[in-house]
Design a protein around this motif. Structure first.
Motif, PDB file in Angstrom:
ATOM      1  N   SER A 160     -95.477  45.283 113.202  1.00 54.70           N
ATOM      2  CA  SER A 160     -96.077  45.682 111.991  1.00 54.70           C
ATOM      3  C   SER A 160     -95.652  45.177 110.590  1.00 54.70           C
ATOM      4  N   GLY A 161     -94.256  45.518 110.751  1.00 49.21           N
ATOM      5  CA  GLY A 161     -93.435  45.347 109.386  1.00 49.21           C
ATOM      6  C   GLY A 161     -93.488  46.894 108.963  1.00 49.21           C
ATOM      7  N   GLY A 162     -93.994  47.856 109.283  1.00 50.27           N
ATOM      8  CA  GLY A 162     -93.647  49.130 108.748  1.00 50.27           C
ATOM      9  C   GLY A 162     -94.319  49.479 107.353  1.00 50.27           C
ATOM     10  N   PRO A 163     -93.928  50.696 107.076  1.00 51.76           N
ATOM     11  CA  PRO A 163     -94.508  50.905 105.721  1.00 51.76           C
ATOM     12  C   PRO A 163     -93.964  50.361 104.636  1.00 51.76           C
ATOM     13  N   PHE A 164     -92.512  49.756 104.504  1.00 48.66           N
ATOM     14  CA  PHE A 164     -91.935  49.183 103.701  1.00 48.66           C
ATOM     15  C   PHE A 164     -91.742  47.725 103.733  1.00 48.66           C
ATOM     16  N   ARG A 165     -92.565  47.103 104.531  1.00 45.70           N
ATOM     17  CA  ARG A 165     -92.713  45.608 104.777  1.00 45.70           C
ATOM     18  C   ARG A 165     -92.586  44.778 103.561  1.00 45.70           C
TER      19      ARG A 165
ATOM     20  N   ARG B 294     -94.793  57.593 107.517  1.00 44.06           N
ATOM     21  CA  ARG B 294     -96.294  57.346 107.414  1.00 44.06           C
ATOM     22  C   ARG B 294     -96.681  55.763 107.697  1.00 44.06           C
ATOM     23  N   HIS B 295     -96.873  55.788 109.168  1.00 48.93           N
ATOM     24  CA  HIS B 295     -96.933  54.305 109.219  1.00 48.93           C
ATOM     25  C   HIS B 295     -98.269  53.774 109.073  1.00 48.93           C
ATOM     26  N   PRO B 296     -98.412  52.573 108.625  1.00 49.74           N
ATOM     27  CA  PRO B 296     -99.667  51.814 108.087  1.00 49.74           C
ATOM     28  C   PRO B 296    -100.862  51.911 109.297  1.00 49.74           C
ATOM     29  N   ASN B 297    -100.282  51.663 110.342  1.00 47.13           N
ATOM     30  CA  ASN B 297    -101.485  51.555 111.382  1.00 47.13           C
ATOM     31  C   ASN B 297    -101.471  52.408 112.680  1.00 47.13           C
ATOM     32  N   TRP B 298    -100.027  52.817 113.113  1.00 44.51           N
ATOM     33  CA  TRP B 298    -100.128  53.809 114.125  1.00 44.51           C
ATOM     34  C   TRP B 298     -99.775  55.367 113.920  1.00 44.51           C
ATOM     35  N   SER B 299    -100.332  56.297 114.626  1.00 39.88           N
ATOM     36  CA  SER B 299     -99.885  57.648 114.520  1.00 39.88           C
ATOM     37  C   SER B 299     -98.757  58.071 115.628  1.00 39.88           C
TER      38      SER B 299
ATOM     39  N   SER C 200     -89.708  52.442 113.319  1.00 34.29           N
ATOM     40  CA  SER C 200     -90.804  51.214 112.936  1.00 34.29           C
ATOM     41  C   SER C 200     -90.305  50.943 111.343  1.00 34.29           C
ATOM     42  N   ALA C 201     -90.037  51.899 110.447  1.00 33.07           N
ATOM     43  CA  ALA C 201     -89.878  51.536 109.115  1.00 33.07           C
ATOM     44  C   ALA C 201     -88.531  50.614 108.973  1.00 33.07           C
ATOM     45  N   THR C 202     -87.628  50.978 109.720  1.00 34.61           N
ATOM     46  CA  THR C 202     -86.153  50.283 109.686  1.00 34.61           C
ATOM     47  C   THR C 202     -86.380  48.993 110.574  1.00 34.61           C
ATOM     48  N   LEU C 203     -87.089  48.774 111.281  1.00 36.68           N
ATOM     49  CA  LEU C 203     -87.529  47.682 112.239  1.00 36.68           C
ATOM     50  C   LEU C 203     -86.543  47.871 113.469  1.00 36.68           C
ATOM     51  N   MET C 204     -85.700  49.021 113.460  1.00 34.43           N
ATOM     52  CA  MET C 204     -84.964  49.303 114.735  1.00 34.43           C
ATOM     53  C   MET C 204     -85.771  49.406 115.870  1.00 34.43           C
ATOM     54  N   ASN C 205     -87.145  49.875 115.568  1.00 29.48           N
ATOM     55  CA  ASN C 205     -87.945  49.823 116.824  1.00 29.48           C
ATOM     56  C   ASN C 205     -88.101  48.481 117.392  1.00 29.48           C
ATOM     57  N   LYS C 206     -88.327  47.591 116.530  1.00 23.54           N
ATOM     58  CA  LYS C 206     -88.537  46.109 117.120  1.00 23.54           C
ATOM     59  C   LYS C 206     -87.271  45.671 117.710  1.00 23.54           C
ATOM     60  N   GLY C 207     -86.063  45.901 117.097  1.00 20.44           N
ATOM     61  CA  GLY C 207     -84.955  45.724 117.811  1.00 20.44           C
ATOM     62  C   GLY C 207     -84.586  46.448 119.399  1.00 20.44           C
ATOM     63  N   LEU C 208     -85.114  47.490 119.368  1.00 19.98           N
ATOM     64  CA  LEU C 208     -85.093  48.225 120.620  1.00 19.98           C
ATOM     65  C   LEU C 208     -86.138  47.821 121.682  1.00 19.98           C
TER      66      LEU C 208
ATOM     67  N   VAL D 236     -93.798  39.267 112.393  1.00 18.33           N
ATOM     68  CA  VAL D 236     -94.250  40.182 111.762  1.00 18.33           C
ATOM     69  C   VAL D 236     -95.828  39.891 111.586  1.00 18.33           C
ATOM     70  N   HIS D 237     -96.584  40.872 111.875  1.00 18.34           N
ATOM     71  CA  HIS D 237     -98.238  40.740 111.903  1.00 18.34           C
ATOM     72  C   HIS D 237     -98.804  42.201 111.488  1.00 18.34           C
ATOM     73  N   PRO D 238     -98.927  42.248 110.270  1.00 17.25           N
ATOM     74  CA  PRO D 238     -99.177  43.665 109.628  1.00 17.25           C
ATOM     75  C   PRO D 238    -100.313  44.022 110.041  1.00 17.25           C
ATOM     76  N   GLN D 239    -101.484  43.441 110.736  1.00 17.61           N
ATOM     77  CA  GLN D 239    -102.706  44.286 111.092  1.00 17.61           C
ATOM     78  C   GLN D 239    -102.497  45.077 112.433  1.00 17.61           C
ATOM     79  N   SER D 240    -101.573  44.467 113.058  1.00 17.73           N
ATOM     80  CA  SER D 240    -101.215  45.237 114.548  1.00 17.73           C
ATOM     81  C   SER D 240    -102.422  45.140 115.550  1.00 17.73           C
ATOM     82  N   VAL D 241    -103.073  43.839 115.462  1.00 17.08           N
ATOM     83  CA  VAL D 241    -104.137  43.419 116.344  1.00 17.08           C
ATOM     84  C   VAL D 241    -103.638  42.962 117.403  1.00 17.08           C
TER      85      VAL D 241
END
Ligand code: NAD
Ligand code: MG
Length: 387
Positions: A175-180, A197-202, A211-219, A239-244
């Motif tokens: 998603s790119g997270g809140p600081f994209r 405060r994630h833009p798409n997921w709780s 998700s904000a550092t993108l370490m989540n994507k690294g993991l 990066v696909h900001p809508q998470s669809v």
């Protein structure tokens, strides 16, 4: 038809409660064996009573009496401490959700894997840290790992399991997270409240910061490499900001298969719960006309250095992924506690990777030793940073 027996490790968390929701909507199909939590006695006892679980385990050993009290008269057996979590995971069950956050999930997840049967894996940190050791245990016991992480679940649904050589590329979406779109200067000042405060997921706090550092994507890159071994160089992050689109698989003929859905984890959880069949879930349906457009962009390695750290750890292998994960867990906890800044997270992870270089783990005990050594090094780095 006999009901399937199921256990949920980390039953009080974001993934755990979504799993309970699906299980309780279909209580005629499922019989709950064991539930675990770390410290939420009331939440655990309530879930155990509602589902008629046989066993409930609380990770914090000091809370054993409180759990016994909360379950008194229910006939539900209970235990406390790390050993009780492993006992819960080792109880026979057809399907186990591994959704404890962090390396704390490694021993229980391994216990579930060693039992054979199906393990729905949300606890990515354990696979990242113990990769080859965990996969060897999976092969040995004949367990089946089903990926819950939305990206990996998407890839699983699009992947050619019969002949992976037909796959030319796997595209992991982020998603790119809140600081994209935030500048580096502003990122230096963000607070824990902004980062979770994630833009798409709780989600839980730790994965939200990741998700904000993108370490989540690294993991997730390392996780995907273990689950879909097509070669480390065949993974792209987009990066696909809508998470669809939850991820895509490109084939040698140029076809690209994608799995789409609204950002509700009950869709991938339900996929693993019903697999190889399908079940209904209450997830909101996708309305593409309302969404109107899907955007894509390349990730920015300068503002999100965690991505390169993870890719280097993946390529080097050995102990590197476990060090990356442990240093990140320590740094994220310190950030959430207000001890370090947001940009210090990846900085500390990089420093620990520079400083600490133990040999590759051969057994699970080695993974725990690397985890401890990395944590100690991360603490030293943070003290140096504060001085
Ligand atoms: P969460 O913080 O909401 O819940 C974590 C669960 O683990 C809770 O039940 C908690 O009691 C338990 N737990 C925490 N520390 C523990 C410890 N030391 N010992 C024993 N139990 C402990 O986290 P979450 O968002 O549900 O994430 C769980 C896992 O799933 C993580 O590995 C995360 O990366 C992964 N995941 C989550 C999502 C999501 O949407 N939440 C999506 C993909 C993957
Ligand atoms: Mg994910």
């Amino acid at each position: 038809m006999s009901r399937r027996t199921i256990s949920i490790l980390g039953a009080t968390g974001s993934i755990g409660t979504s799993t309970l929701d699906l299980v309780e909507r279909n209580s005629d199909l499922h019989e709950v064996v064991a539930l675990t939590a770390n410290s939420d006695v009331a939440g655990l006892a309530d879930a155990a009573r509602r589902t008629g679980a046989r066993f409930a385990a609380i990770g914090d050993a000091a809370l054993g009496d409180a759990l016994a009290e909360a379950l008194s008269g229910s006939g539900i057996a209970c235990g406390a401490g790390e050993g009780a979590l492993v006992d819960a995971a080792a109880m026979d069950a057809d399907w186990t959700m591994a959704s404890i956050v962090g390396i704390a999930g490694l021993a229980p997840t391994m216990a579930a894997i060693r039992r054979g049967r199906t393990v729905a894996l949300a606890n990515k940190e354990s696979l990242v840290s113990a990769g080859p050791v965990m996969l060897a245990a999976t092969r040995e016991s004949g367990a089946r790992l089903l990926p819950v992480d939305s990206e990996h679940n998407a890839i699983f649904q699009c992947f050619d399991h019969e002949d992976p050589s037909r796959v030319s590329k796997i595209i992991l979406t982020a998603s790119g997270g809140p600081f994209r779109t935030m500048s580096l200067a502003d990122m230096a000042r963000v607070t824990p409240a902004q980062a979770v405060r994630h833009p798409n997921w709780s989600m839980g706090a730790k994965i939200s910061v990741d998700s904000a550092t993108l370490m989540n994507k690294g993991l997730e890159l390392i996780e995907a490499h273990h689950l879909f071994p097509v070669g480390a160089d065949r993974f792209e992050i987009l990066v696909h900001p809508q998470s669809v689109i939850h991820s895509m698989v490109e084939y040698i003929d140029g076809s690209v298969l994608a799995q789409l859905g609204t950002p509700d984890m009950r869709t991938p959880i339900g996929h693993t719960l019903a697999w190889p069949a399908r079940m209904e879930t209450p997830s909101p349906r996708l309305d593409l006309a309302a969404i109107a457009r899907l955007d894509f962009e390349a990730p920015d390695p300068v503002r999100f250095p965690a991505l390169d750290l993870a890719r280097e750890a993946l390529e080097a292998g050995g102990a590197r992924p476990a060090i990356l994960n442990a240093a990140n867990e320590v740094a994220v906890a310190a950030f959430l506690a207000g001890r370090i800044g947001f940009l210090d997270i990846a900085f500390i992870v990089g420093k620990v990777l520079d400083r600490y270089d133990p040999p590759a783990p051969l057994a699970i005990e080695d993974v725990f030793a690397i985890d401890s050594g990395s944590r100690a090094t991360a603490w030293q780095m943070m003290e140096a940073l504060a001085a």
